[in-house]
Design a protein around this motif. Structure first.
Motif, short mmCIF file in Angstrom:
data_model
loop_
_atom_site.label_atom_id
_atom_site.label_comp_id
_atom_site.label_asym_id
_atom_site.label_seq_id
_atom_site.Cartn_x
_atom_site.Cartn_y
_atom_site.Cartn_z
N THR A 7 -25.92 38.37 82.84
CA THR A 7 -25.66 37.74 81.55
C THR A 7 -25.51 38.73 80.41
O THR A 7 -24.95 38.40 79.39
N SER A 8 -26.07 39.91 80.54
CA SER A 8 -26.15 40.82 79.40
C SER A 8 -24.82 41.54 79.17
O SER A 8 -24.03 41.75 80.08
N ARG A 9 -24.63 41.91 77.92
CA ARG A 9 -23.42 42.63 77.53
C ARG A 9 -23.41 44.04 78.13
O ARG A 9 -24.44 44.69 78.23
N SER A 10 -22.22 44.51 78.52
CA SER A 10 -22.09 45.86 79.05
C SER A 10 -21.78 46.87 77.97
O SER A 10 -21.88 48.07 78.19
N GLY A 170 -24.95 36.76 73.53
CA GLY A 170 -24.19 36.21 72.41
C GLY A 170 -23.24 37.25 71.85
O GLY A 170 -22.51 37.92 72.58
N SER A 171 -23.26 37.40 70.53
CA SER A 171 -22.40 38.38 69.88
C SER A 171 -22.82 39.79 70.26
O SER A 171 -24.00 40.08 70.44
N ASN A 172 -21.84 40.67 70.41
CA ASN A 172 -22.15 42.07 70.73
C ASN A 172 -21.83 43.00 69.57
O ASN A 172 -21.74 44.21 69.74
N ARG A 186 -32.09 41.60 66.95
CA ARG A 186 -31.44 40.42 66.36
C ARG A 186 -30.35 39.85 67.26
O ARG A 186 -30.02 38.67 67.18
N LEU A 187 -29.76 40.69 68.11
CA LEU A 187 -28.67 40.25 68.97
C LEU A 187 -29.15 39.62 70.27
O LEU A 187 -28.38 38.96 70.97
#
Length: 313
Positions: A7-10, A170-172, A186-187
């Motif tokens: 799920t996490s952003r790369s 969410g937003s990266n 916060r992200l």
């Protein structure tokens, strides 16, 4: 909680100082000059102290240590900011972001503790001048100089490990010019309670405790200065502390704004401005603060420059 690798952003997007293209050329030129002055100034301080045997004392050992830390503190953020401005490639990978966060906090913590160590050194020199060589032994100096590095390694590594437990789904977009701890928290779309608790513990250990030690040291120093009978004597003694007090004021004003102000009060612009003061302006000013009013440093710098000029001619 789902596994982070599902799920996490790369990667993240650093929005930088300004999103207006017409300001980028000015910002690039400005911070390139700031970084060059910071690097040259702090490296000159280190070279001057290491090359002059008269400056091989605890006070200048800590100053050389501080200059080294300031150089790496600026290097952890400013070059990446310049690359983002120049190439307009604002992406940063997840591992690189965590690495930058670790390096930034590592040298920031060392900086904070070293400033307190330098206050203790001034306290011993002014309040116990006859016992100074005995108290500030080689063993204690090595401990006071190396201890902050080991302590900082533990705190920064703990922050980084806790950050790897979070998920970013969410937003990266990071509204900053580097990967700062508070911006990443916060992200996160998972519970950050443990991280925030450790931030408060870290603030107590790294900001509040050194500041209390500095206040205690200077309370005793002021008491000792007031006992000096002549006005010229008091002025001379106080002049040995004025440079350090200037650094203390710069450092704690910016770190307090960044890490202790509520997020509802601290806007993105104020946060960036305080971070610039902490990561770029303060490391640039420290060599000037410590050298302009210090005859020994001025003499050592002149000798170093003259030696380089004579060897090249």
């Amino acid at each position: 909680m789902e596994p982070r690798n599902q799920t996490s952003r790369s990667e993240f997007i650093l929005l930088g100082l300004s999103e207006k293209p017409d300001q980028e050329t000015f910002l690039f030129a400005l911070f390139l000059c700031v970084y060059v002055v910071t690097a040259v100034g702090n490296l000159l301080i280190i070279l001057a102290i290491s090359s002059d045997s008269h400056l091989h004392t605890p006070m200048y050992l800590f100053l050389a240590n501080l200059s080294l830390v300031d150089f790496f503190l600026a290097t952890s953020t400013v070059p990446k900011m310049l690359v983002v401005i120049q190439t307009r490639s604002k992406s940063i990978s997840y591992p690189c972001c965590l690495t930058q966060m670790y390096v930034f906090h590592f040298f920031g913590i060392v900086d904070s503790v070293l400033i307190a160590v330098m206050a203790y050194d001034r306290f011993v020199a002014i309040c116990h001048p006859l016992h100074y060589p005995t108290i500030m032994s080689q063993c204690l100096c090595c401990l006071l100089a190396g201890g902050p590095w080991m302590f900082s390694c533990f705190i920064s590594l703990t922050h980084t490990i806790l950050m790897t437990c979070l998920v970013f789904c969410g937003s990266n977009e990071i509204p900053h010019y580097f990967c700062d701890l508070t911006s990443l928290l916060r992200l996160s779309c998972t519970d950050t309670t443990v991280n925030k608790i450790f931030v408060l513990i870290r603030a107590g250990m790294v900001i509040a405790t050194p500041f209390i030690c500095i206040l205690a040291s200077y309370t005793r120093i002021i008491g000792a200065i007031m006992k000096v009978p002549s006005a010229n004597g008091r002025k001379k003694v106080f002049s040995t502390c004025s440079s350090h007090l200037s650094v203390v004021a710069l450092f704690y004003e910016t770190t307090t704004v960044i890490y202790l102000c509520p997020s509802s009060v601290l806007t993105a612009v104020k946060e960036k401005a305080s971070a610039i003061m902490y990561t770029a302006v303060t490391p640039m000013l420290n060599p000037f603060i410590y050298s302009l009013r210090n005859r020994d440093m001025n003499g050592a710098l002149r000798k170093l420059v003259n030696r380089k000029i004579s060897s090249s001619s």
